[in-house]
Design an enzyme around this catalytic site. Structure first.
Site, PDB file in Angstrom:
ATOM      1  N   HIS A  20      -8.203   2.413   1.084  1.00 39.83           N
ATOM      2  CA  HIS A  20      -6.956   1.850   0.549  1.00 39.83           C
ATOM      3  C   HIS A  20      -6.510   0.625   1.352  1.00 39.83           C
ATOM      4  O   HIS A  20      -5.673  -0.133   0.888  1.00 39.83           O
ATOM      5  CB  HIS A  20      -5.871   2.928   0.581  1.00 39.83           C
ATOM      6  CG  HIS A  20      -5.025   3.005  -0.654  1.00 39.83           C
ATOM      7  ND1 HIS A  20      -5.415   2.576  -1.903  1.00 39.83           N
ATOM      8  CD2 HIS A  20      -3.770   3.508  -0.821  1.00 39.83           C
ATOM      9  CE1 HIS A  20      -4.459   2.793  -2.778  1.00 39.83           C
ATOM     10  NE2 HIS A  20      -3.446   3.356  -2.152  1.00 39.83           N
ATOM     11  N   TYR A  64       4.441  -0.008   3.137  1.00 41.21           N
ATOM     12  CA  TYR A  64       3.513   0.969   2.577  1.00 41.21           C
ATOM     13  C   TYR A  64       3.180   0.547   1.157  1.00 41.21           C
ATOM     14  O   TYR A  64       3.903  -0.209   0.508  1.00 41.21           O
ATOM     15  CB  TYR A  64       4.028   2.412   2.660  1.00 41.21           C
ATOM     16  CG  TYR A  64       4.036   2.924   4.086  1.00 41.21           C
ATOM     17  CD1 TYR A  64       2.870   3.391   4.681  1.00 41.21           C
ATOM     18  CD2 TYR A  64       5.203   2.900   4.840  1.00 41.21           C
ATOM     19  CE1 TYR A  64       2.862   3.830   5.992  1.00 41.21           C
ATOM     20  CE2 TYR A  64       5.207   3.339   6.155  1.00 41.21           C
ATOM     21  CZ  TYR A  64       4.027   3.805   6.727  1.00 41.21           C
ATOM     22  OH  TYR A  64       4.028   4.222   8.023  1.00 41.21           O
ATOM     23  N   ASN A  66       3.172   1.758  -1.871  1.00 41.18           N
ATOM     24  CA  ASN A  66       3.998   1.973  -3.061  1.00 41.18           C
ATOM     25  C   ASN A  66       5.184   1.024  -3.198  1.00 41.18           C
ATOM     26  O   ASN A  66       5.823   0.988  -4.244  1.00 41.18           O
ATOM     27  CB  ASN A  66       4.516   3.411  -3.094  1.00 41.18           C
ATOM     28  CG  ASN A  66       3.391   4.418  -3.220  1.00 41.18           C
ATOM     29  OD1 ASN A  66       2.227   4.060  -3.390  1.00 41.18           O
ATOM     30  ND2 ASN A  66       3.729   5.678  -3.133  1.00 41.18           N
ATOM     31  N   ASP A  91      -7.995  -2.565  -3.221  1.00 43.07           N
ATOM     32  CA  ASP A  91      -9.104  -1.652  -3.497  1.00 43.07           C
ATOM     33  C   ASP A  91      -9.109  -1.313  -4.983  1.00 43.07           C
ATOM     34  O   ASP A  91      -8.077  -1.367  -5.649  1.00 43.07           O
ATOM     35  CB  ASP A  91      -8.967  -0.382  -2.663  1.00 43.07           C
ATOM     36  CG  ASP A  91      -7.663   0.375  -2.927  1.00 43.07           C
ATOM     37  OD1 ASP A  91      -6.583  -0.232  -2.773  1.00 43.07           O
ATOM     38  OD2 ASP A  91      -7.718   1.551  -3.303  1.00 43.07           O
ATOM     39  N   ASN A 112      -0.871   2.122  -7.291  1.00 41.74           N
ATOM     40  CA  ASN A 112       0.575   2.100  -7.028  1.00 41.74           C
ATOM     41  C   ASN A 112       1.062   0.797  -6.415  1.00 41.74           C
ATOM     42  O   ASN A 112       2.180   0.360  -6.683  1.00 41.74           O
ATOM     43  CB  ASN A 112       0.983   3.288  -6.159  1.00 41.74           C
ATOM     44  CG  ASN A 112       0.890   4.593  -6.917  1.00 41.74           C
ATOM     45  OD1 ASN A 112       1.012   4.621  -8.146  1.00 41.74           O
ATOM     46  ND2 ASN A 112       0.658   5.676  -6.207  1.00 41.74           N
TER      47      ASN A 112
END
Length: 186
Positions: A20, A64, A66, A91, A112
């Site tokens: 990720h 982060y 999201n 990714d 996300n």
């Protein structure tokens, strides 16, 4: 001309070498190659350099995954860069490991980070570089898979793919999206 390169990932050592975080890895490689260091900026780690007469700002969101759109919106606004001069590096489970695809726009595809950027900008029309991480996981194990490190076999070629993604990112700013896609998307 100014360009914004946004590498998606999560902050913290537990995420450092995970699938990720490939966006962070590509920007780290670029920064090292250009001999610049990241500083703490608003919602992100940020650095900049000039390459072939173009100005590049590299952003690794600290929100982060999201909430990646917060950093994207902030830096587009502060730098007065239109979304078409931004490249988001992320990714992608739908592509085989190491496959790189640049696109002018597209769906979030369940990602996300891309979903939040799309929500924040109110559009999916921004360039992105999708870095294939494959989808070798059992049903319901997607989160564990993307938050796990690359396998030993993948690590053998990972550096080569990161280098190619970095070349594509610079090419995006120097020769443009269409020519970069024609040259690299095979």
């Amino acid at each position: 001309m100014k360009y914004l390169l946004v590498g998606l990932g999560n902050i913290g050592p537990e995420y450092a070498d995970t699938r990720h975080n490939i966006g962070f890895m590509v920007l780290d490689y670029l920064a090292k190659r250009q001999e610049v260091s990241f500083d703490t900026g608003r919602h992100s780690f940020v650095t900049e350099f000039k390459h072939k007469g173009k100005h590049f700002t590299l952003v690794k969101p600290t929100t982060y995954m999201n909430l990646s759109g917060k950093a994207v919106a902030h830096w587009l606004s502060v730098l007065k860069i239109p979304a078409e001069q931004m490249l988001v590096i992320t990714d992608d489970l739908a592509l085989p490991f190491g496959k790189l695809r640049m696109r002018a726009k597209g769906s979030a595809g369940g990602h996300n980070g891309l979903k939040h950027i799309e929500q924040t900008l109110g559009s999916n029309e921004y360039p992105r570089l999708r870095f294939g991480v494959d989808s070798q996981f059992s049903k319901g194990r997607q989160v564990d898979y993307v938050l796990s490190p690359f396998s030993e076999d993948e690590k053998i070629d990972l550096g080569t793919y990161i280098e190619k993604a970095a070349e594509m990112s610079l090419s995006f700013g120097t020769i443009g999206l269409e020519r970069t896609m024609n040259f690299f998307n095979k």
